[in-house]
Design a protein around this motif. Structure first.
Motif, mmCIF file in Angstrom:
data_model
loop_
_atom_site.group_PDB
_atom_site.id
_atom_site.type_symbol
_atom_site.label_atom_id
_atom_site.label_comp_id
_atom_site.label_asym_id
_atom_site.label_seq_id
_atom_site.Cartn_x
_atom_site.Cartn_y
_atom_site.Cartn_z
ATOM 1 N N TYR A 1 0.830 -1.205 0.000
ATOM 2 C CA TYR A 1 0.000 0.000 0.000
ATOM 3 C C TYR A 1 0.860 1.249 0.000
ATOM 4 O O TYR A 1 0.644 2.183 -0.771
ATOM 5 C CB TYR A 1 -0.914 0.017 1.242
ATOM 6 C CG TYR A 1 -2.205 -0.740 1.038
ATOM 7 C CD1 TYR A 1 -3.027 -0.442 -0.046
ATOM 8 C CD2 TYR A 1 -2.606 -1.734 1.916
ATOM 9 C CE1 TYR A 1 -4.210 -1.127 -0.252
ATOM 10 C CE2 TYR A 1 -3.783 -2.433 1.729
ATOM 11 C CZ TYR A 1 -4.579 -2.122 0.643
ATOM 12 O OH TYR A 1 -5.752 -2.806 0.447
ATOM 13 N N ILE A 2 1.858 1.241 0.899
ATOM 14 C CA ILE A 2 2.721 2.421 1.013
ATOM 15 C C ILE A 2 3.465 2.648 -0.304
ATOM 16 O O ILE A 2 3.562 3.778 -0.795
ATOM 17 C CB ILE A 2 3.714 2.254 2.187
ATOM 18 C CG1 ILE A 2 2.913 2.249 3.501
ATOM 19 C CG2 ILE A 2 4.738 3.375 2.189
ATOM 20 C CD1 ILE A 2 3.724 1.893 4.716
ATOM 21 N N ALA A 3 3.934 1.564 -0.903
ATOM 22 C CA ALA A 3 4.633 1.679 -2.182
ATOM 23 C C ALA A 3 3.704 2.271 -3.242
ATOM 24 O O ALA A 3 4.111 3.118 -4.046
ATOM 25 C CB ALA A 3 5.136 0.311 -2.624
ATOM 26 N N GLY A 4 2.430 1.842 -3.202
ATOM 27 C CA GLY A 4 1.446 2.357 -4.158
ATOM 28 C C GLY A 4 1.268 3.852 -4.032
ATOM 29 O O GLY A 4 1.276 4.590 -5.020
ATOM 30 N N ILE A 5 1.153 4.299 -2.774
ATOM 31 C CA ILE A 5 1.016 5.739 -2.533
ATOM 32 C C ILE A 5 2.286 6.456 -2.994
ATOM 33 O O ILE A 5 2.228 7.526 -3.617
ATOM 34 C CB ILE A 5 0.746 6.006 -1.032
ATOM 35 C CG1 ILE A 5 -0.633 5.428 -0.679
ATOM 36 C CG2 ILE A 5 0.797 7.494 -0.736
ATOM 37 C CD1 ILE A 5 -0.936 5.404 0.801
ATOM 38 N N GLY A 6 3.428 5.828 -2.726
ATOM 39 C CA GLY A 6 4.711 6.401 -3.152
ATOM 40 C C GLY A 6 4.761 6.609 -4.663
ATOM 41 O O GLY A 6 5.213 7.662 -5.134
ATOM 42 N N ILE A 7 4.257 5.631 -5.408
ATOM 43 C CA ILE A 7 4.265 5.754 -6.876
ATOM 44 C C ILE A 7 3.413 6.937 -7.328
ATOM 45 O O ILE A 7 3.818 7.719 -8.192
ATOM 46 C CB ILE A 7 3.750 4.436 -7.513
ATOM 47 C CG1 ILE A 7 4.789 3.324 -7.308
ATOM 48 C CG2 ILE A 7 3.478 4.626 -9.005
ATOM 49 C CD1 ILE A 7 4.315 1.951 -7.726
ATOM 50 N N ILE A 8 2.240 7.078 -6.683
ATOM 51 C CA ILE A 8 1.370 8.210 -7.042
ATOM 52 C C ILE A 8 2.103 9.535 -6.804
ATOM 53 O O ILE A 8 2.117 10.428 -7.659
ATOM 54 C CB ILE A 8 0.061 8.165 -6.219
ATOM 55 C CG1 ILE A 8 -0.776 6.970 -6.673
ATOM 56 C CG2 ILE A 8 -0.728 9.461 -6.395
ATOM 57 C CD1 ILE A 8 -1.992 6.727 -5.825
ATOM 58 N N PHE A 9 2.737 9.632 -5.634
ATOM 59 C CA PHE A 9 3.456 10.869 -5.313
ATOM 60 C C PHE A 9 4.590 11.116 -6.312
ATOM 61 O O PHE A 9 4.832 12.249 -6.725
ATOM 62 C CB PHE A 9 3.997 10.808 -3.880
ATOM 63 C CG PHE A 9 2.999 11.286 -2.875
ATOM 64 C CD1 PHE A 9 3.202 12.452 -2.152
ATOM 65 C CD2 PHE A 9 1.833 10.571 -2.648
ATOM 66 C CE1 PHE A 9 2.269 12.902 -1.229
ATOM 67 C CE2 PHE A 9 0.885 11.012 -1.733
ATOM 68 C CZ PHE A 9 1.101 12.179 -1.018
ATOM 69 N N LEU A 10 5.245 10.056 -6.716
ATOM 70 C CA LEU A 10 6.352 10.189 -7.667
ATOM 71 C C LEU A 10 5.840 10.724 -9.010
ATOM 72 O O LEU A 10 6.389 11.685 -9.574
ATOM 73 C CB LEU A 10 7.018 8.812 -7.853
ATOM 74 C CG LEU A 10 8.308 8.826 -8.674
ATOM 75 C CD1 LEU A 10 9.402 9.569 -7.896
ATOM 76 C CD2 LEU A 10 8.758 7.406 -8.998
ATOM 77 N N LEU A 11 4.749 10.114 -9.479
ATOM 78 C CA LEU A 11 4.162 10.551 -10.760
ATOM 79 C C LEU A 11 3.717 12.015 -10.668
ATOM 80 O O LEU A 11 3.923 12.811 -11.585
ATOM 81 C CB LEU A 11 2.960 9.666 -11.133
ATOM 82 C CG LEU A 11 3.300 8.234 -11.526
ATOM 83 C CD1 LEU A 11 2.025 7.430 -11.764
ATOM 84 C CD2 LEU A 11 4.175 8.230 -12.785
ATOM 85 N N TRP A 12 3.107 12.335 -9.531
ATOM 86 C CA TRP A 12 2.653 13.701 -9.280
ATOM 87 C C TRP A 12 3.849 14.652 -9.362
ATOM 88 O O TRP A 12 3.795 15.691 -10.032
ATOM 89 C CB TRP A 12 1.965 13.731 -7.917
ATOM 90 C CG TRP A 12 1.513 15.079 -7.430
ATOM 91 C CD1 TRP A 12 1.583 16.276 -8.095
ATOM 92 C CD2 TRP A 12 0.926 15.372 -6.169
ATOM 93 N NE1 TRP A 12 1.074 17.279 -7.337
ATOM 94 C CE2 TRP A 12 0.656 16.761 -6.139
ATOM 95 C CE3 TRP A 12 0.590 14.589 -5.064
ATOM 96 C CZ2 TRP A 12 0.071 17.383 -5.025
ATOM 97 C CZ3 TRP A 12 0.012 15.217 -3.970
ATOM 98 C CH2 TRP A 12 -0.240 16.599 -3.946
ATOM 99 N N HIS A 13 4.944 14.251 -8.711
ATOM 100 C CA HIS A 13 6.128 15.106 -8.680
ATOM 101 C C HIS A 13 6.678 15.327 -10.094
ATOM 102 O O HIS A 13 7.022 16.449 -10.480
ATOM 103 C CB HIS A 13 7.206 14.481 -7.789
ATOM 104 C CG HIS A 13 8.316 15.438 -7.483
ATOM 105 N ND1 HIS A 13 8.236 16.348 -6.458
ATOM 106 C CD2 HIS A 13 9.494 15.648 -8.101
ATOM 107 C CE1 HIS A 13 9.323 17.083 -6.443
ATOM 108 N NE2 HIS A 13 10.127 16.679 -7.430
#
Lengths: 245, 269
Positions: free
Chosen positions: B16-28
């Motif tokens: 889950y945390i990794a999933g959220i991390g990916i979203i933040f990365l794409l956002w960035h």
């Protein structure tokens, strides 16, 4: 005690009017154990549902102790084919619903079916056979005039079914109840009943009745049982060659 | 040797945390590309979170604090939802029980269900004018149909054998209602409330953006658009998502699991 007087039942379906039962006459006396057998779709369940008051006959009348049956009520306890215990209530709560007008206890009825100590269990925690035993206990708790059982053990495996047949017979003898029982197992009918009633295929009418010795101890698969079974099976085949039980 | 179940749980949390991390990365990455050689600032995850922290610490935001805006939106949401739940469950039970009421009302309910929440804006404005009444109406009218449909469906789909057993035991009307029909359809009712809550939340934010309410999360988003202060808009979006997720994944999940276990629906089907 129960008199079924010239009952017919017709219902409407896509293929037009269908006559399910035709001119059934039957008397049930106190303490009788009557089994209804016959080819599938012959209206055994329809008949028992009319006695229960779930369905109304198109013609004729059913009387319980002289009073016509109009709607369901606790004087006619039903044990259903499928699980009818309320899954959100414990065994005890399920039984309480039936016990409201009685001063007997849940313990008393659980003991009769050999399930003492299962008060707090939920139905989904019980096996199929145990669920039907609770269902029987619930029906006994209503203290009905007659118990109606519609293929109560048909969803159980053979071994459990025979076990429950033994227990049911014992309960019937001890509690002196009147029972009407629908089954598609001829052996089961012979084992349990004081009278076996064979219905014809649709429109179902009574083809033949066998009065059995109520004191007799039947043995499943004994030669006696098998020859009587053969006789009943042949009778059934007379009315329809390709009928399945 | 770690317990297998504990291991599985840890693994799931990490995913889950990794999933959220990916979203933040794409956002960035998206933000970095958008900001390349442009005047208007596209907030990055970091600037959004630090902005959000500032607002949470009490930095004023269009007249009041961000927590106040959130509270106002939540109260509006809850009011509209509560009325819809009350009427919806009541009407749904009646419609589930009486065929003629079902036939009478189901076309209207289906009609209401088809209309997207925002399409009610002109109706809401005509009926209530700008302000509180209009948002309340919009939340109510979009939350109502799912509650009715699911409640009525639950009652109608109660296994006939339960009704037969209840009649056979001589249970009276009210007893049958509260002890048999309502428990038997409870999962369906909860499901209806859940859908209603989610659609009410969505339409609330939209309603606050258009029908002129001087406070609330939707109001902040629309205001920040005029003043090009997109960090505040993004902060509000994070809050909206967090609240939605909490209601859906935590609150209702707990209620539903409890109910499932209590009702014994785990294994009967």
């Amino acid at each position: 005690m129960i008199s079924i007087e010239n009952i017919s039942r017709t219902y409407r379906s896509k293929e037009g009017l269908i006559r399910a039962l035709s001119h059934i006459n039957l008397r049930v006396e106190e303490g009788d154990f009557i089994s209804l057998i016959g080819p599938s779709g012959c209206g055994k369940s329809t008949l028992i549902n009319m006695i229960a008051g779930f369905l109304k006959p198109s013609e004729g009348e059913i009387k319980l102790k002289g009073k016509p049956v109009r709607k369901p009520g606790p004087d006619r306890g039903v044990v259903f084919q499928e699980n009818s215990l309320f899954p959100w209530m414990t065994v005890e709560e399920n039984l309480y619903l039936a016990l409201r007008n009685s001063n007997r206890t849940v313990d008393y009825y659980l003991d009769i079916v050999g399930l003492k100590g299962f008060h707090k269990a939920y139905p989904h925690e019980l096996s199929g056979g145990m669920k039907q035993k609770v269902s029987i206990a619930r029906t006994l708790a209503l203290n009905p005039e007659v118990i109606l059982m519609d293929e109560p053990f048909s969803s159980l495996d053979e071994q459990t079914r025979i076990q429950l047949d033994y227990e049911l017979k014992e309960i019937w003898e001890r509690e002196r109840k009147t029972i009407i029982f629908v089954t598609h197992s001829i052996e089961e009918a012979i084992f349990l009943s004081t009278k076996v009633v064979l219905l014809t295929k649709r429109p179902g009418s009574i083809q033949r009745e066998w009065e059995l010795d109520r004191k007799k101890r039947w043995n499943f698969y004994s030669p006696e049982m098998l020859s009587l079974r053969e006789e009943m099976k042949n009778s059934m085949d007379l009315c329809c060659k390709d009928c399945k039980l | 040797m770690m317990d297998r179940q504990v291991k599985d749980t840890i693994l799931r949390v990490v995913r889950y945390i990794a999933g959220i991390g990916i979203i933040f990365l794409l956002w960035h990455i998206a933000a970095a590309i958008a900001n390349y050689g442009r005047e208007v600032y596209f907030p990055t995850p970091f600037s959004t979170l630090s902005g959000l922290m500032d607002y949470l610490k009490g930095k004023p935001l269009y007249g009041t604090g961000i927590l106040n805006h959130t509270a106002i939106s939540l109260i509006r949401w809850f009011k509209g939802f509560a009325l819809a739940a009350l009427i919806g469950v009541g009407l749904g039970i009646a419609m589930g029980y009486y065929q003629f009421l079902f036939d009478l009302f189901i076309p209207v309910v289906t009609f209401l269900q088809i209309i997207p929440g925002l399409a009610w804006v002109p109706v809401a404005l005509l009926l209530f004018g700008l302000g509180e009444g209009a948002t309340f109406f919009m939340i109510f009218i979009t939350s109502l149909p799912p509650v009715i449909v699911n409640t009525a469906g639950g009652i109608r789909e109660t296994p006939p054998v339960y009704m037969r057993a209840s009649r056979m035991m001589g249970l009276k009307g009210m007893e049958t209602f509260f002890r048999i029909l309502i428990p038997a359809s409870s999962l369906s009712i909860i499901n209806g409330l859940r859908i209603a809550l989610a659609s009410g939340w969505r339409v609330l934010i939209a309603a606050e953006m258009v029908v002129g309410s001087a406070q609330g999360l939707g109001y902040v988003i629309i205001q920040s658009r005029w003043s090009l202060d997109f960090v505040s808009a993004f902060s509000v979006i994070v809050i909206i998502a967090a609240i939605g997720l909490f209601i859906e994944k935590v609150l209702f999940q707990i209620i539903e699991d409890k109910l499932r276990r209590r009702m014994g629906f785990e294994r009967i089907l």
